[in-house]
Design an enzyme around this catalytic site. Structure first.
Site, PDB file in Angstrom:
ATOM      1  N   ALA A  60       2.543  37.310 -67.251  1.00  0.00           N
ATOM      2  CA  ALA A  60       2.138  36.535 -66.080  1.00  0.00           C
ATOM      3  C   ALA A  60       3.275  35.621 -65.648  1.00  0.00           C
ATOM      4  O   ALA A  60       4.113  35.238 -66.468  1.00  0.00           O
ATOM      5  CB  ALA A  60       0.903  35.710 -66.423  1.00  0.00           C
ATOM      6  N   GLY A 100       1.136  39.148 -70.681  1.00  0.00           N
ATOM      7  CA  GLY A 100       0.349  39.986 -69.785  1.00  0.00           C
ATOM      8  C   GLY A 100       0.964  41.369 -69.613  1.00  0.00           C
ATOM      9  O   GLY A 100       0.240  42.346 -69.350  1.00  0.00           O
ATOM     10  N   GLU A 103      -0.351  43.282 -72.351  1.00  0.00           N
ATOM     11  CA  GLU A 103      -1.794  43.486 -72.128  1.00  0.00           C
ATOM     12  C   GLU A 103      -2.041  44.629 -71.139  1.00  0.00           C
ATOM     13  O   GLU A 103      -2.974  45.412 -71.304  1.00  0.00           O
ATOM     14  CB  GLU A 103      -2.434  42.174 -71.649  1.00  0.00           C
ATOM     15  CG  GLU A 103      -2.494  41.143 -72.787  1.00  0.00           C
ATOM     16  CD  GLU A 103      -2.979  39.783 -72.325  1.00  0.00           C
ATOM     17  OE1 GLU A 103      -2.313  39.211 -71.435  1.00  0.00           O
ATOM     18  OE2 GLU A 103      -3.993  39.296 -72.829  1.00  0.00           O
ATOM     19  N   GLU A 123       2.202  34.084 -75.603  1.00  0.00           N
ATOM     20  CA  GLU A 123       1.484  33.034 -74.870  1.00  0.00           C
ATOM     21  C   GLU A 123       1.362  31.752 -75.683  1.00  0.00           C
ATOM     22  O   GLU A 123       1.435  30.644 -75.146  1.00  0.00           O
ATOM     23  CB  GLU A 123       0.080  33.520 -74.473  1.00  0.00           C
ATOM     24  CG  GLU A 123       0.058  34.521 -73.340  1.00  0.00           C
ATOM     25  CD  GLU A 123       0.230  35.968 -73.790  1.00  0.00           C
ATOM     26  OE1 GLU A 123       0.705  36.203 -74.919  1.00  0.00           O
ATOM     27  OE2 GLU A 123      -0.101  36.872 -72.994  1.00  0.00           O
TER      28      GLU A 123
HETATM   29  C1  HSC Z   1       0.959  35.477 -69.882  1.00  0.00           C
HETATM   30  O1  HSC Z   1       1.433  36.572 -69.762  1.00  0.00           O
HETATM   31  C2  HSC Z   1      -0.523  35.212 -69.891  1.00  0.00           C
HETATM   32  C3  HSC Z   1      -1.327  36.463 -69.952  1.00  0.00           C
HETATM   33  O2  HSC Z   1      -1.991  36.550 -71.185  1.00  0.00           O
HETATM   34  C4  HSC Z   1      -2.277  36.611 -68.788  1.00  0.00           C
HETATM   35  C5  HSC Z   1      -3.300  35.533 -68.716  1.00  0.00           C
HETATM   36  C6  HSC Z   1      -4.406  35.818 -67.806  1.00  0.00           C
HETATM   37  C7  HSC Z   1      -5.394  34.690 -67.862  1.00  0.00           C
HETATM   38  C8  HSC Z   1      -6.780  34.980 -67.415  1.00  0.00           C
HETATM   39  C9  HSC Z   1      -7.751  33.851 -67.898  1.00  0.00           C
HETATM   40  C10 HSC Z   1      -9.101  33.934 -67.345  1.00  0.00           C
HETATM   41  N1  HSC Z   1       7.253  33.971 -65.661  1.00  0.00           N
HETATM   42  O3  HSC Z   1      14.741  33.722 -70.505  1.00  0.00           O
HETATM   43  P1  HSC Z   1      15.681  34.191 -69.447  1.00  0.00           P
HETATM   44  C11 HSC Z   1      12.365  33.687 -65.848  1.00  0.00           C
HETATM   45  S1  HSC Z   1       1.928  34.107 -70.031  1.00  0.00           S
HETATM   46  C12 HSC Z   1       8.108  33.395 -64.823  1.00  0.00           C
HETATM   47  O4  HSC Z   1      16.782  33.308 -69.038  1.00  0.00           O
HETATM   48  P2  HSC Z   1      16.412  36.364 -71.194  1.00  0.00           P
HETATM   49  C13 HSC Z   1      13.118  32.571 -66.551  1.00  0.00           C
HETATM   50  O5  HSC Z   1      12.586  31.315 -66.258  1.00  0.00           O
HETATM   51  C14 HSC Z   1       3.567  34.766 -70.069  1.00  0.00           C
HETATM   52  N2  HSC Z   1       9.431  33.384 -65.004  1.00  0.00           N
HETATM   53  O6  HSC Z   1      16.266  35.637 -69.793  1.00  0.00           O
HETATM   54  C15 HSC Z   1      14.517  32.780 -66.002  1.00  0.00           C
HETATM   55  O7  HSC Z   1      14.598  32.227 -64.722  1.00  0.00           O
HETATM   56  P3  HSC Z   1      15.268  30.765 -64.470  1.00  0.00           P
HETATM   57  C16 HSC Z   1       3.909  35.298 -71.380  1.00  0.00           C
HETATM   58  C17 HSC Z   1       9.901  33.962 -66.110  1.00  0.00           C
HETATM   59  O8  HSC Z   1      16.942  37.711 -70.894  1.00  0.00           O
HETATM   60  C18 HSC Z   1      14.602  34.300 -65.843  1.00  0.00           C
HETATM   61  O9  HSC Z   1      13.263  34.775 -65.819  1.00  0.00           O
HETATM   62  N3  HSC Z   1       5.283  35.722 -71.402  1.00  0.00           N
HETATM   63  C19 HSC Z   1       9.070  34.569 -67.046  1.00  0.00           C
HETATM   64  O10 HSC Z   1      17.127  35.510 -72.161  1.00  0.00           O
HETATM   65  C20 HSC Z   1      15.340  34.974 -66.961  1.00  0.00           C
HETATM   66  O11 HSC Z   1      14.772  34.553 -68.186  1.00  0.00           O
HETATM   67  C21 HSC Z   1       6.274  34.960 -71.907  1.00  0.00           C
HETATM   68  O12 HSC Z   1       6.031  33.904 -72.444  1.00  0.00           O
HETATM   69  C22 HSC Z   1       7.680  34.573 -66.792  1.00  0.00           C
HETATM   70  N4  HSC Z   1       6.801  35.154 -67.608  1.00  0.00           N
HETATM   71  O13 HSC Z   1      14.923  36.508 -71.764  1.00  0.00           O
HETATM   72  C23 HSC Z   1       7.654  35.536 -71.809  1.00  0.00           C
HETATM   73  N5  HSC Z   1       9.821  35.044 -68.063  1.00  0.00           N
HETATM   74  O14 HSC Z   1      16.634  30.862 -65.093  1.00  0.00           O
HETATM   75  C24 HSC Z   1       8.623  34.456 -71.446  1.00  0.00           C
HETATM   76  C25 HSC Z   1      11.097  34.758 -67.751  1.00  0.00           C
HETATM   77  O15 HSC Z   1      15.248  30.651 -63.005  1.00  0.00           O
HETATM   78  N6  HSC Z   1       9.955  34.969 -71.198  1.00  0.00           N
HETATM   79  N7  HSC Z   1      11.152  34.117 -66.578  1.00  0.00           N
HETATM   80  O16 HSC Z   1      14.401  29.778 -65.156  1.00  0.00           O
HETATM   81  C26 HSC Z   1      10.841  35.235 -72.176  1.00  0.00           C
HETATM   82  O17 HSC Z   1      10.548  35.163 -73.362  1.00  0.00           O
HETATM   83  C27 HSC Z   1      12.250  35.570 -71.756  1.00  0.00           C
HETATM   84  O18 HSC Z   1      12.437  35.056 -70.474  1.00  0.00           O
HETATM   85  C28 HSC Z   1      12.583  37.076 -71.758  1.00  0.00           C
HETATM   86  C29 HSC Z   1      13.979  37.287 -71.118  1.00  0.00           C
HETATM   87  C30 HSC Z   1      12.603  37.582 -73.194  1.00  0.00           C
HETATM   88  C31 HSC Z   1      11.603  37.836 -70.960  1.00  0.00           C
END
Ligand code: HSC
Ligand code: NAD
Length: 725
Positions: A60, A100, A103, A123
C-alpha cells in the site's frame, strides 16, 4: 495504475506506479477493472499479475495512510476478488512483493518468483499489520510458526526461503513473466478450489496453545512498548481460532486500532525521515543533487580496537578490499584475531558462508604495521585512541603517503574535524565518519563535514554508508557532533538525579520503560566509564590538571557532578571491571545487578556534600533526561549543524536505541507539544539555575511563540545567518 493487456489466452495485469509500484487508489481501481474485464472476456482463460520495472509491488502507498482518503483500505476486498476469480490467476513476483503487494500475491492461485526476489509483510515496522487479509491467508499457506515470524518481525525473505516455506510454487532464474505465462497456460481448466487459501484450514500443531502462549511472551518482550507486534500476534491467533471471514473481521478491527495510534504515525514518519536524510545539503549550498561520489575500490582502517575491528568487518562484508593497520605487531595480532572471529561469525549468518566473504584472501584483507601499504587506497578510516595529537600525527602522515584523491576519514567521537584536517595538505578530503559500537552491527553512520570538506568527499562518504548497508546522516562540525552532543545533557541529568536521591536502577527503568534499549547507567557501564573520565581529564574538568581549591561540585560557575570520576578512582569502569553503576558476575559480564556498595556510597556522598535526599518521581526522571536532550537538539538546529529535525531523529533511532515507535526525540517533542516541553524546561531550570543545559533554548522559545508549528515547518523559523558555519 495497472495496465491490462491480452495476448493469447492469458490476460496480463501489470501494476505500474514508479518507483516501487505502491498500491495507490488509482492502481487499486485499475487492478479491479482489469480483473473484471478478464473475468468477463470469454477468450481469456487465465490471468497473470506482475509489476512494472522488475518489481512486483512494495504494498500500500504509505503516504496514503495519513491522507484523509486513507487509500489502501479497499485492498482486502480486491484480494478476495482475485481469489474468487473463476479463471486461474498467477502472480509473477520480481524484485519485491511486500505488504499489500504480497497480499495481492496471496490472493492469486499460483505464485512464481524470480530467484532474486524478496518477500515479506513489513507492516509491523510501520506500526500496522497486514490488513488485506494477509494475517489470515499466510498462516493457512505456510503454517502458524513461520507466518507469525514473518508477520511480527516484518522481515523480508529471499525467494529461495519462500520456496522452502511453500510461499511460492516455483522459482526461476530467467524470465519470470514468460515462466508465469507458461504456468498460467498449463493450469487452465484445473480446479481452483484447492488453490484458494481462504478455503484451506490453518495447519494444526500438536501443541498449538502452548506454542502461542510462548510466542506471545516472546513478541511482547521484543516489542518493548511497541503496539504493532502484539496486535499482529492477535490477528494471527484469530486465524487459529476462528473461520476465515471472522478472522478477517478481527484483522480489520485490529488494523483500525493501529492505524489511529500515534505509534503508526511515528513509525511512518521514521520511515520517510530515513529516506529524507539521503538528500543531504550543507548551508554552503553543496547537496546530494550536484555532488558525485568517487569510487571506493580499496580501503584502509587504522587501529583495530573496539571500533576498528567492527569497521573492517563491515567493509569486508560489503566486498570492499581492506588494508588493516596497527601500531605494532602485538596489537596487530590481537586485532587480527578479533577481526577473524567477527568475520567467521558473520560468515555463518550469511548465505554462502565464509566463501562469500573470502576474508582469508590477502587481496581482500591484508594486515600490516606498514603505513606505506596505504599509498594506493581510495579511502582511509582512522580509528585510533581519542587523542588529538595522535590523530593529527596520523593525518599528517596520511597526507604524505596516500594518493592525491584518497578520502581521509576519522572515527572520532567528538574531536574537531577542522583541527584534524589542519594537519594535512588536503583538508577538502578530510571528513568524519562516526561509526557506532559494534560497528558491524549498528546502522548509523554520522558523517561530519568540516569547513573545507568538499561535496565530493561528502557524497563519497554517503555512498560508503549505502555500500555498508548503513544509514548515513550528514551533519556539521561541533563538539560531539549531533549524537554525542545531545547525549551529554541526558547523561548529565541522569547523574544529577542520583545526587538528588535517585538510584541507577530507578533511572534506567524509567528510560527503558519509555522504550530505550538500555538506560543511561547500563549504557555507561557497557561503554566503559573510563572513556568519559579520560575525556574529562583531557578537558581539565578532573584529574591532576584541576586547579587546587576547585569546588567539588562546580566547574566554571556551573553545576558539575564528580560521581562518575569518583567511581573511576575506585577502579569501577563498568562491565570490564565487573563493577560500575552496577555489579556484574565477572569482568566482562553482562548481567547488571543493583549494588549495595553503590547505594551506601551515594548515601555517604550526599552526606558529605550536604545534599538532602528527596523522592524523585518517574515523570521528573523522564522529563529531565529527555527534555534536556531535546533542548540541545533545538540548539543544534538553530546553529545549522543539522539541516532538519529528521536528521536528529534518524541519528537517535539508529545510533542510540531511542524507541522508533516514538519517532525520535524531535518528533516526540512535537507530539508532546513544544509549549509543554518549554514549560517543563522552564520549571526544571528555575529549580536548578546552575545547570545551563536545562535553560530553554531560544529556538524552542521562538517556535512556541510562533504558535507551535508542525515539525515539517520548523526549519523555516531558523534565522538565516548561522553563527557556526
Ligand atoms: C501495506 O502494504 C498495508 C497492507 O497490508 C494493506 C492494508 C489494507 C488495510 C485495510 C484495513 C481495513 N509507499 O526505500 P527506497 C518510496 S503497508 C509509498 O529508497 P530501496 C520511498 O519512500 C506497506 N512509498 O528504495 C522512496 O521514495 P522517497 C508495506 C514507498 O530500493 C522510494 O519509494 N510495505 C513505499 O532501498 C524508494 O524507496 C512496506 O512497508 C510504499 N509502500 O527499497 C515496504 N515503499 O525517496 C516499504 C517505498 O521519495 N518499502 N516507497 O521517499 C521498503 O521497504 C523499501 O522502500 C523497498 C525499496 C524495499 C521497497
Ligand atoms: P581502542 O582503544 O579500542 O582502539 C584504538 C586502537 O588504535 C588500538 O588498538 C591501538 O593500538 C590503535 N592505535 C593507537 N595508535 C595507533 C597508531 N599510531 N597506529 C595504528 N594504530 C594505533 O579505541 P576505540 O574504542 O576503538 O576508539 C577508536 C576511535 O573511535 C576513537 O576516536 C573513539 O573516540 C572513537 N569511537 C569509539 C566508540 C566506542 O564505543 N568505543 C564509538 C564511536 C567512536
Amino acid at each position: 495504475m495497472a495496465q491490462y493487456a491480452r495476448g493469447s489466452a492469458v490476460a496480463v495485469i501489470r501494476l505500474r506506479n514508479p518507483p516501487v509500484n505502491a498500491l495507490s487508489l488509482a492502481v487499486l481501481q485499475a487492478l479491479e477493472d482489469g480483473l473484471k474485464k478478464a473475468d468477463a472476456d470469454p477468450s481469456v482463460k487465465a490471468v497473470m499479475i506482475c509489476g512494472e520495472n522488475g518489481k512486483f509491488s512494495a504494498g500500500a502507498d504509505i503516504r496514503g495512510f495519513s491522507s484523509p482518503k486513507r487509500h489502501g483500505l479497499g485492498l482486502g476486498p480486491i484480494v478476495s476478488l482475485i481469489e474468487s476469480c473463476q479463471k486461474p490467476v498467477v502472480a509473477a513476483i520480481e524484485g519485491v512483493a511486500l505488504g499489500g503487494g504480497l497480499e495481492v500475491a496471496l490472493g492469486c492461485h499460483y505464485r512464481i518468483a524470480h530467484v532474486k526476489a524478496r518477500m515479506g509483510l513489513p507492516e509491523v515496522t510501520i506500526g500496522l499489520l497486514p490488513g488485506a487479509e494477509g494475517t489470515q491467508r499466510l498462516p493457512r499457506l505456510i503454517g502458524v510458526p513461520a507466518a507469525l515470524d514473518m508477520i511480527t518481525t516484518g522481515k523480508h525473505i529471499p525467494a529461495t526461503e519462500a520456496l522452502k516455506l511453500g510461499l511460492v510454487d516455483e522459482i526461476v532464474e530467467e524470465n519470470t513473466i514468460e515462466a508465469a505465462i507458461r504456468l498460467a497456460n498449463k493450469v487452465i481448466g484445473q480446479p481452483l478450489g484447492p488453490r484458494r487459501l481462504s478455503l484451506k484450514p490453518v495447519p494444526k500443531l500438536p501443541n498449538m496453545e502452548a506454542f502461542l502462549q510462548e510466542a506471545a511472551v516472546k513478541v511482547k518482550k521484543q516489542a518493548r512498548g511497541c503496539l504493532a507486534p502484539e496486535l499482529c500476534f492477535q490477528a494471527v491467533r484469530a486465524a487459529t481460532e476462528t473461520p476465515f471471514a471472522q478472522g478477517v473481521r478481527r484483522e480489520r478491527e485490529l488494523f483500525q486500532v493501529l492505524l489511529s495510534s500515534g505509534q503508526a504515525r511515528a513509525l511512518q514518519y521514521a520511515f520517510f525521515a530515513e529516506r529524507a536524510v539521503h538528500r543531504w545539503a550543507t548551508p554552503t549550498g553543496a547537496s546530494w543533487s550536484s555532488a558525485a561520489p568517487q569510487p571506493v575500490r580499496r580501503a584502509a582502517v587504522i587501529g583495530l580496537g573496539t571500533m576498528g575491528r567492527g569497521i573492517v568487518t563491515s567493509l569486508v562484508k560489503a566486498n570492499i578490499p581492506v588494508v588493516a593497520l596497527e601500531q605494532d605487531l602485538e596489537y596487530l595480532n590481537k586485532g587480527r584475531k578479533a577481526v577473524m572471529l567477527l568475520l567467521e561469525r558473520e560468515a555463518v549468518k550469511m548465505e554462502g558462508g565464509a566463501q562469500s566473504l573470502d576474508f582469508h584472501n590477502p587481496a581482500r584483507l591484508q594486515f600490516t604495521v606498514d603505513f606505506d601499504l596505504l599509498h594506493d587506497v581510495d579511502l582511509v578510516i582512522e580509528a585510533v585512541f581519542e587523542n588529538m595529537a595522535l590523530k593529527k600525527e596520523i593525518f599528517h602522515k596520511l597526507s604524505k603517503i596516500c594518493k592525491p584523491g584518497a578520502l581521509l576519514c576519522t572515527n572520532t567521537s567528538a574531536l574537531n574535524i577542522d583541527e584534524i584536517a589542519s594537519a594535512t595538505s588536503r583538508p577538502q578530503q578530510v571528513i568524519g565518519t562516526h561509526f557506532f559500537s559494534p560497528a558491524h552491527v549498528m546502522r548509523l553512520l554520522e558523517i561530519i563535514y568540516g569547513r573545507h570538506t568538499s561535496p565530493t568527499a561528502i557524497a563519497t562518504a554517503m555512498q560508503l554508508a549505502k555500500a555498508l548497508k548503513k544509514v548515513g546522516v550528514v551533519v556539521g562540525n561541533c563538539f560531539g557532533f549531533v549524537g554525542n552532543r545531545m547525549m551529554f545533557p541526558y547523561v548529565e541529568q541522569a547523574v544529577f538525579l542520583l545526587e538528588e536521591g535517585s538510584r541507577p536502577e530507578a533511572v534506567d527503568r524509567v528510560v527503558e520503560d519509555f522504550g530505550f534499549k538500555i538506560g543511561p547507567f547500563r549504557m555507561s557501564d557497557l561503554a566503559g566509564l573510563d572513556v568519559g573520565w579520560r575525556s574529562r581529564q583531557g578537558q581539565g574538568l578532573t584529574g591532576p590538571s584541576l586547579p587546587a581549591g576547585t569546588a567539588a561540585r562546580q566547574r566554571q560557575g556551573q553545576r558539575y557532578s564528580p560521581l562518575p570520576d569518583l567511581l573511576c578512582e575506585h577502579g569501577r569502569f563498568g562491565q570490564k571491571t565487573a563493577r560500575g553503576w552496577y555489579r556484574y558476575e565477572r569482568a566482562g559480564g553482562r548481567t547488571a545487578t543493583p549494588d549495595p556498595w553503590l547505594h551506601s556510597f551515594l548515601a555517604q556522598y550526599r552526606d558529605t556534600h550536604g545534599i538532602k535526599t528527596r523522592f524523585i518521581d518517574q515523570e521528573e526522571i523522564l522529563e529531565r533526561c529527555l527534555f534536556s536532550l531535546i533542548n540541545e537538539g533545538f540548539a543544534i538546529l538553530a546553529e545549522g549543524i543539522a539541516s532538519g529535525p529528521e536528521h536528529l531523529d534518524v541519528i537517535y533511532v539508529n545510533g542510540y536505541g531511542w524507541p522508533k515507535h516514538t519517532g525520535g526525540p524531535m518528533f516526540y517533542a512535537s507530539i508532546v507539544g513544544l509549549p509543554r516541553v518549554l514549560a517543563k524546561l522552564q520549571k526544571y531550570s528555575e529549580a536548578h539555575p546552575d545547570v545551563p543545559r536545562l535553560r530553554p533554548n531560544a529556538f524552542l522559545k521562538k517556535l512556541v511563540a510562533a504558535g507551535n508549528p508542525p515539525l515539517k515547518d520548523w526549519m523555516s523559523y531558523v534565522s538565516r545567518q548561522s553563527p557556526k558555519l
